[in-house]
Design a protein around this motif. Sequence first.
Motif, short mmCIF file in Angstrom:
data_model
loop_
_atom_site.label_atom_id
_atom_site.label_comp_id
_atom_site.label_asym_id
_atom_site.label_seq_id
_atom_site.Cartn_x
_atom_site.Cartn_y
_atom_site.Cartn_z
N HIS A 73 0.82 -1.21 0.00
CA HIS A 73 0.00 0.00 0.00
C HIS A 73 0.86 1.27 0.00
N TRP A 74 2.11 1.17 0.44
CA TRP A 74 3.02 2.31 0.43
C TRP A 74 3.82 2.41 -0.87
N ALA A 75 3.86 1.37 -1.67
CA ALA A 75 4.75 1.30 -2.84
C ALA A 75 4.62 2.48 -3.81
N PRO A 76 3.43 2.90 -4.21
CA PRO A 76 3.36 4.04 -5.14
C PRO A 76 3.94 5.33 -4.54
N MET A 113 11.92 13.38 2.26
CA MET A 113 11.39 12.08 2.66
C MET A 113 10.34 12.23 3.76
N VAL A 114 10.64 12.99 4.79
CA VAL A 114 9.71 13.18 5.90
C VAL A 114 8.42 13.85 5.40
N GLY A 115 8.56 14.90 4.60
CA GLY A 115 7.39 15.59 4.05
C GLY A 115 6.58 14.70 3.12
N GLY A 116 7.27 13.93 2.30
CA GLY A 116 6.57 13.03 1.38
C GLY A 116 5.76 11.97 2.10
N GLY A 121 1.01 9.53 4.23
CA GLY A 121 0.27 9.04 5.39
C GLY A 121 -1.11 9.66 5.50
N PHE A 122 -1.21 10.94 5.18
CA PHE A 122 -2.52 11.59 5.19
C PHE A 122 -3.43 10.97 4.14
N ILE A 123 -2.88 10.74 2.95
CA ILE A 123 -3.69 10.16 1.87
C ILE A 123 -4.15 8.75 2.24
#
Length: 171
Positions: A73-76, A113-116, A121-123
Amino acid sequence: MNNTKNLVLNGLMIALVCVSTMVIQIPIPGTSGYVNVGDSIIFISSVVLGPIPGMIAGGIGSTFADVLSGYTHWAPFTLIIKGFEGLIVGLIYRSLKTKGSMAIAMIVGIVVMVGGYLIGGFILKGSWIIALGSIPANSVQGVISMVIALPFSYYVGKAYNKNFLHRQENI
């Protein structure tokens, strides 16, 4: 650099990012993510080989690790975030042309990275509160990876090319 050498080095860095991401994984319960040291290899490949190899290694290697570790689920998100991280680190490092630019580039990479992952995470979770919970762990991950990558980047780069601090190839 010739095409065969590029292909081999890119493949090696993709594999190293994937393996280093999978070897140490500390789950972050609230975000369904994990902390790892794969960013250290992204930083090394971006500094030593350049922004494009860093982008390829970061995006593809980290995405493989997510898929192989059950975090599909995190891959994209990972493909975009880690690819952009590698690209930015390489571009900043190459454009500043100073010894301190290595650390500056990696710090900006950590922020990317942190911002991305905050946005990702919000999405995924639909909550800024849950997404904000990833900031401390991702920040620690980035700083630890930078501490690992700084000396390795310097010495690997010296071995790879004696003038790598001012090398402008592979941009």
